[in-house]
Scaffold this motif. Structure first.
Motif, PDB file in Angstrom:
ATOM      1  N   ALA A  14       0.821  -1.211   0.000  1.00 30.59           N
ATOM      2  CA  ALA A  14       0.000   0.000   0.000  1.00 30.59           C
ATOM      3  C   ALA A  14       0.852   1.258   0.000  1.00 30.59           C
ATOM      4  CB  ALA A  14      -0.932  -0.004   1.211  1.00 30.59           C
ATOM      5  N   PRO A  55      -4.883   3.696  -0.260  1.00 32.83           N
ATOM      6  CA  PRO A  55      -5.802   3.186  -1.283  1.00 32.83           C
ATOM      7  C   PRO A  55      -7.254   3.516  -0.935  1.00 32.83           C
ATOM      8  CG  PRO A  55      -4.169   1.529  -0.701  1.00 32.83           C
ATOM      9  CD  PRO A  55      -4.023   2.630   0.296  1.00 32.83           C
ATOM     10  N   CYS A  76      -6.527   0.871   5.413  1.00 40.16           N
ATOM     11  CA  CYS A  76      -7.567   0.757   4.385  1.00 40.16           C
ATOM     12  C   CYS A  76      -8.965   0.640   4.982  1.00 40.16           C
ATOM     13  CB  CYS A  76      -7.294  -0.455   3.500  1.00 40.16           C
ATOM     14  SG  CYS A  76      -5.741  -0.367   2.582  1.00 40.16           S
ATOM     15  N   ARG A 121      -6.914   4.814  -6.545  1.00 40.78           N
ATOM     16  CA  ARG A 121      -5.836   4.031  -5.941  1.00 40.78           C
ATOM     17  C   ARG A 121      -6.386   2.714  -5.415  1.00 40.78           C
ATOM     18  NH1 ARG A 121      -5.809   9.123  -4.327  1.00 40.78           N
ATOM     19  NH2 ARG A 121      -6.889   8.552  -2.406  1.00 40.78           N
ATOM     20  N   LEU A 149      -5.796  -1.375  -4.099  1.00 40.71           N
ATOM     21  CA  LEU A 149      -4.911  -2.378  -3.511  1.00 40.71           C
ATOM     22  C   LEU A 149      -5.524  -3.747  -3.730  1.00 40.71           C
ATOM     23  CD1 LEU A 149      -2.414  -3.114  -1.739  1.00 40.71           C
ATOM     24  CD2 LEU A 149      -3.942  -2.943   0.248  1.00 40.71           C
ATOM     25  N   ARG A 162      -0.449  -2.742  -5.652  1.00 38.46           N
ATOM     26  CA  ARG A 162      -1.110  -1.426  -5.743  1.00 38.46           C
ATOM     27  C   ARG A 162      -1.083  -0.921  -7.183  1.00 38.46           C
ATOM     28  NH1 ARG A 162      -0.951   3.856  -1.845  1.00 38.46           N
ATOM     29  NH2 ARG A 162      -1.540   5.416  -3.390  1.00 38.46           N
TER      30      ARG A 162
END
Length: 355
Positions: free
Chosen positions: A270, A276, A301, A335, A337, A351
């Motif tokens: 990440a 993310p 996250c 973004r 992950l 990522r």
């Protein structure tokens, strides 16, 4: 460090034969239709395979066909002209969890039933997992690095990450990277004998916690390029970024499991802020789901939107992480992950940042 971009995507899945179709049907809430042995595709779409290479398709096994179809779609999507201008600068990174399992079973069954004389040279050629990557290289004229990796259920995501490393090291300008696995009666029989064959209703991510899988199949391939190479040939970047990490958590095979290996791996993948805003989770309705959730929260996250693709596709083994990566590029979040976890302990985090 050389920037790495995604310029093409090929997808063969129970919910579509392109990343865009997969994204649309997942967003609509569609689920793959499976039978007693899980989810199996119909005919593998091979229209994108170059005409000169189609003569080999008659003998290729299902794994080869899946990977070949996705790879050729990706090359077409990236507008890579064939024959390749510099084939020695194009490589291939392929991941598979089950590999040649179905071909091994077919070869073994014939020999056991009919003796050594029944050993099939055609089937024998596909009893090594690297045969699929070999077929793609032959079909497309790829002369660069050719790697087949086995990281269990994390194989596809790991192959995509490894491709970025090869590009940054200057080993290639273009890499075809992804994963594939095939479902079949022999796999379902083995899972059933071990008490690990589940139905779709028993495989709800973050809800169920029963060991086993609802098996599926598919393939996804990303064309990853050095950014300057893509710019020189006028190719549009679909996604950038190449952070990834691979790790291992030995306690995943025990009753008392720990999240440390998962957390550390996903944290490395990440990276730092911004965090993310989308997570493609590995969850599949097993005891590992809660551990994955714990690791994702510790990674930063907790506020990201979480998509558990296996709820709709089933467990596609080594293809699952690659399919998740393909789906990530088609999502509105920037973004993403990808979390890929194998029950044996391997963990991969990948990522991607949408352009």
């Amino acid at each position: 460090m050389t920037d790495v971009v995604v310029t093409g995507i090929g997808v063969v899945s129970p919910l579509g034969y392109s990343a865009a179709e997969l994204a649309r049907r997942v967003a609509a809430g569609e689920c793959a239709v499976g039978g007693a042995d899980g989810v199996s595709l119909g005919e593998v779409p091979l229209d994108a395979v170059p005409a000169a290479a189609r003569a080999r398709l008659g003998r290729a096994d299902r794994l080869c066909r899946l990977f070949l179809a996705a790879a050729c779609q990706a090359v077409d999507d990236a507008r890579l002209p064939l024959p390749l201008a510099a084939p020695e600068r194009v490589g291939l990174s392929f991941g598979t969890g089950l590999g040649c399992l179905l071909s091994d079973a077919e070869f073994y069954a014939k020999v056991v039933a009919q003796g050594a004389a029944a050993a099939s040279p055609r089937v024998f050629a596909y009893t090594v997992s690297s045969a699929a990557a070999g077929e793609v290289s032959i079909a497309l004229g790829v002369h660069g690095p050719n790697v087949t990796s086995h990281v269990g259920l994390a194989a596809g995501a790991g192959a995509i990450g490894y491709a970025a490393d090869l590009l940054r090291l200057g080993r290639a300008d273009v890499m075809l990277a992804g994963g594939a696995d095939a479902n079949g009666a022999d796999l379902a029989r083995a899972l059933r004998d071990m008490g690990l064959l589940k139905t779709a209703s028993q495989a709800r991510p973050f809800v169920d916690a029963a060991p086993g899988v609802w098996p599926s199949e598919g393939a996804a391939v990303l064309v990853r390029e050095r950014a300057e190479h893509a710019a020189r040939r006028g190719a549009a970047a679909r996604a950038g970024g190449g952070r990834w990490a691979a790790g291992f958590e030995p306690t995943l095979t025990r009753r008392q499991r720990e999240p440390r290996g998962l957390t550390e791996t996903l944290r490395r993948a990440a990276g730092t802020a911004p965090a993310p805003d989308l997570v493609l989770a590995s969850a599949h309705g097993t005891p590992l789901d809660a551990l994955e959730r714990q690791a994702l929260d510790a990674t930063g996250c907790a506020d990201a939107r979480v998509v558990a693709l296996k709820a709709q596709l089933g467990e596609a083994f080594g293809a699952s992480g690659a399919l998740a990566a393909a789906l990530a590029v088609e999502q509105p979040e920037r973004r993403a992950l990808v979390s890929a976890i194998c029950y044996s302990g391997s963990v991969v985090g990948l990522r991607l940042e949408r352009v």
